[in-house]
Design a protein around this motif. Structure first.
Motif, PDB file in Angstrom:
ATOM      1  N   VAL A 161       0.956  -1.483   0.013  1.00  0.00           N
ATOM      2  CA  VAL A 161       0.282   0.589   0.731  1.00  0.00           C
ATOM      3  C   VAL A 161       1.100   1.406   0.252  1.00  0.00           C
ATOM      4  CG1 VAL A 161      -1.370   1.404   1.316  1.00  0.00           C
ATOM      5  CG2 VAL A 161      -1.307  -1.155   1.151  1.00  0.00           C
ATOM      6  N   ALA A 162       1.589   1.333   0.761  1.00  0.00           N
ATOM      7  CA  ALA A 162       2.751   2.569   1.117  1.00  0.00           C
ATOM      8  C   ALA A 162       3.267   3.120  -0.567  1.00  0.00           C
ATOM      9  CB  ALA A 162       4.039   2.130   2.211  1.00  0.00           C
ATOM     10  N   ILE A 163       3.764   1.745  -1.040  1.00  0.00           N
ATOM     11  CA  ILE A 163       4.663   2.099  -2.206  1.00  0.00           C
ATOM     12  C   ILE A 163       3.879   2.357  -3.138  1.00  0.00           C
ATOM     13  CG2 ILE A 163       6.199   1.338  -1.257  1.00  0.00           C
ATOM     14  CD1 ILE A 163       5.930  -1.074  -3.241  1.00  0.00           C
ATOM     15  N   ASN A 164       2.206   2.270  -3.002  1.00  0.00           N
ATOM     16  CA  ASN A 164       1.875   2.462  -4.458  1.00  0.00           C
ATOM     17  C   ASN A 164       0.378   3.298  -4.313  1.00  0.00           C
ATOM     18  OD1 ASN A 164       2.033  -0.177  -6.524  1.00  0.00           O
ATOM     19  ND2 ASN A 164       2.464  -0.818  -4.640  1.00  0.00           N
ATOM     20  N   VAL A 165       0.715   4.389  -3.932  1.00  0.00           N
ATOM     21  CA  VAL A 165       0.320   5.124  -3.041  1.00  0.00           C
ATOM     22  C   VAL A 165       0.378   6.498  -3.745  1.00  0.00           C
ATOM     23  CG1 VAL A 165      -1.243   4.608  -1.778  1.00  0.00           C
ATOM     24  CG2 VAL A 165       0.462   5.385  -1.275  1.00  0.00           C
ATOM     25  N   GLU A 166       1.435   6.617  -5.086  1.00  0.00           N
ATOM     26  CA  GLU A 166       2.464   7.206  -5.628  1.00  0.00           C
ATOM     27  C   GLU A 166       2.255   8.546  -4.421  1.00  0.00           C
ATOM     28  OE1 GLU A 166       0.047   8.958  -7.964  1.00  0.00           O
ATOM     29  OE2 GLU A 166      -0.144   6.863  -9.199  1.00  0.00           O
ATOM     30  N   PRO A 167       3.514   7.984  -3.332  1.00  0.00           N
ATOM     31  CA  PRO A 167       3.192   9.342  -2.076  1.00  0.00           C
ATOM     32  C   PRO A 167       4.403  10.182  -2.380  1.00  0.00           C
ATOM     33  CG  PRO A 167       4.877   6.841  -1.862  1.00  0.00           C
ATOM     34  CD  PRO A 167       3.907   6.960  -2.976  1.00  0.00           C
ATOM     35  N   ASP A 168       4.868  11.382  -2.504  1.00  0.00           N
ATOM     36  CA  ASP A 168       5.718  12.308  -2.347  1.00  0.00           C
ATOM     37  C   ASP A 168       6.947  12.300  -1.193  1.00  0.00           C
ATOM     38  OD1 ASP A 168       4.830  13.925  -4.805  1.00  0.00           O
ATOM     39  OD2 ASP A 168       3.541  14.914  -2.289  1.00  0.00           O
ATOM     40  N   LEU A 169       6.780  11.716  -0.070  1.00  0.00           N
ATOM     41  CA  LEU A 169       8.271  11.201   1.119  1.00  0.00           C
ATOM     42  C   LEU A 169       7.552   9.638   1.211  1.00  0.00           C
ATOM     43  CD1 LEU A 169       6.585  14.639   1.292  1.00  0.00           C
ATOM     44  CD2 LEU A 169       8.538  14.414   2.958  1.00  0.00           C
ATOM     45  N   LEU A 170       7.983   9.042   1.488  1.00  0.00           N
ATOM     46  CA  LEU A 170       7.998   7.527   1.843  1.00  0.00           C
ATOM     47  C   LEU A 170       8.926   7.666   3.105  1.00  0.00           C
ATOM     48  CD1 LEU A 170       7.528   4.762   1.397  1.00  0.00           C
ATOM     49  CD2 LEU A 170       9.261   4.142   1.003  1.00  0.00           C
ATOM     50  N   ILE A 171       8.575   7.084   4.758  1.00  0.00           N
ATOM     51  CA  ILE A 171       8.965   6.767   5.576  1.00  0.00           C
ATOM     52  C   ILE A 171       8.612   5.469   6.566  1.00  0.00           C
ATOM     53  CG2 ILE A 171       8.834   7.680   8.204  1.00  0.00           C
ATOM     54  CD1 ILE A 171       7.734  10.249   7.142  1.00  0.00           C
ATOM     55  N   VAL A 172       9.828   4.892   6.596  1.00  0.00           N
ATOM     56  CA  VAL A 172       9.537   2.996   6.605  1.00  0.00           C
ATOM     57  C   VAL A 172      10.434   2.784   8.112  1.00  0.00           C
ATOM     58  CG1 VAL A 172      10.103   0.685   6.653  1.00  0.00           C
ATOM     59  CG2 VAL A 172       9.931   2.709   4.436  1.00  0.00           C
TER      60      VAL A 172
END
Length: 406
Positions: A161-172
């Motif tokens: 879900v996190a990578i497929n919602v076209e984020p500007d910022l990804l936090i892991v």
């Protein structure tokens, strides 16, 4: 805030009130003069930094240093006691297990629920669903409540879900360590793709190899404050030295008194790693020649002594090692109360990363029977490489040939 800044953190402080008992909390709330029955714990204390758009920044530090609290405030899960966070863009976060998903909902329902939180309509999430389910690869479990998932299944769906919602910022936040090795590799490949697309990434991990590999900059957190910020290699080296200094203090604190050794046959007195100039170091350059110097003492006569040294990964797997035992190197008898120093000299073929060292001292009665005398506590060493190669080991004498196929 400048348009090239993705995240700006200013004077961020998070204070928790800690009470010795529930009764103290009640007393404080009812006291007419507002007497304090708590003490303040600063999970974050005046933290400030900026992350530029497109940067991949690692956040490292010991457990309890404030890393997760910082990310929760950036993502809006927690509110700060003081200070501010400004975010420029759409955030997608993969925090610790359980954050952001409703355990009572099915996997599919949670996908749409998270999409709604991100500002997507159901129709927009419909177009992303196939990619999410394909990447997660959890089969019909997507129709079951999330509370029935294993930790690995949860991470698969959450990351998909996190990578497929076209984020500007990804936090892991450490969540990827839960998945199996194949899925972790798949995730890191996707992180590389996001980097190439210009996505800003905040990456929390205890794995300094990953921080050095994927991050251009890093932030070292310590007791709620920033200890150092800057180039990822430099910050990882500082963290390594911090951990090493604490390890030395623990060794000194826990060292047994000399008269407490009664029936032991011997002991490892010291272990040093020397560079090409003979200097003791714990930051090593890949491809250089090093010498491992080991000094032992015998408390009783040892007829067939054996000594070993190895580098291990942080999971304790031996990667590179030498031993007088398996190499069939004859070692003379060590008499009672005698000290002896051994030298292992070799070219360091490990690539960049953080590794554990372990040393063994044994009595080799025959090839199948080895009596362990002493094992030296594992130390952490840092290896850096000036060249870029695949894997953890550096191949020797490589030649590459080619031929045309008819």
């Amino acid at each position: 805030m400048s348009n090239d800044i993705a995240i700006k953190v200013e004077n961020l402080t998070k204070i928790y009130k800690l009470y010795n008992s529930p009764q103290d909390r009640l007393k404080e709330s009812l006291h007419p003069l507002r007497k304090k029955y708590h003490h303040d714990f600063y999970a974050l204390n005046d933290v400030s930094f900026e992350v530029k758009k497109g940067e991949t920044v690692g956040i490292i530090g010991r457990n309890g240093s404030g890393k997760s609290t910082l990310l929760k405030i950036i993502t809006g899960v927690l509110t700060p006691s003081s200070g501010s966070v400004t975010v420029n863009g759409r955030i997608s976060a993969l925090l610790e297990l359980g954050a952001g998903f409703n355990p009572e909902l099915t996997g599919i329902e949670n996908v749409y629920f998270n999409g709604t939180l991100m500002g997507y309509s159901r129709e927009e999430m419909d177009t992303k669903l196939d990619n999410i389910l394909s990447f997660a690869s959890i089969g019909d479990f997507v129709y079951q409540p999330v509370k029935t998932y294993s930790s690995g299944m949860f991470v698969r769906l959450a990351f998909a879900v996190a990578i497929n919602v076209e984020p500007d910022l990804l936090i892991v936040d450490e969540a990827l360590s839960v998945g199996d090795m194949r899925y972790q590799a798949k995730c890191f490949k996707q992180i590389e793709a996001l980097k190439e697309r210009g996505v800003t990434i905040l990456f929390v991990s205890h794995d300094l190899v990953s921080i050095r590999s994927y991050c251009s900059a890093a932030v070292l957190m310590d007791e709620g404050s920033i200890r150092k910020i800057g180039d990822a290699d430099d910050v990882c080296t500082t963290y390594h030295l911090l951990i090493r200094a604490e390890q030395v203090e623990d060794d000194v604190r826990n060292k047994p008194a000399e008269n407490s050794i009664l029936e032991a046959d011997g002991k490892i007195l010291s272990v040093d790693i020397l560079d090409e100039n003979g200097n003791a170091v714990d930051i090593l350059e890949s491809g250089t020649e090093i010498t491992v110097r080991i000094t032992v003492v015998a408390y009783n006569d040892i007829e067939n002594p054996a000594v070993s040294f190895s580098f291990q990964n942080l999971q304790g797997i031996n990667l590179l090692g030498v031993t007088t035992f398996y190499e069939n190197i004859p070692v003379e008898r060590i008499a009672k109360n005698q000290e002896r120093t051994f030298y292992f000299k070799f070219k360091l073929s490990l690539q960049g990363g953080s590794f554990l060292t372990t040393v063994g001292f044994a009595d080799q009665t025959d090839f199948d029977v080895v009596k362990v005398i002493d094992n030296y506590d594992k130390q952490v060493v840092s290896v850096y490489s000036k060249s870029r190669k695949y894997g953890l080991m550096m191949p020797e004498n490589v030649s590459i040939g080619m031929s045309d196929n008819d």
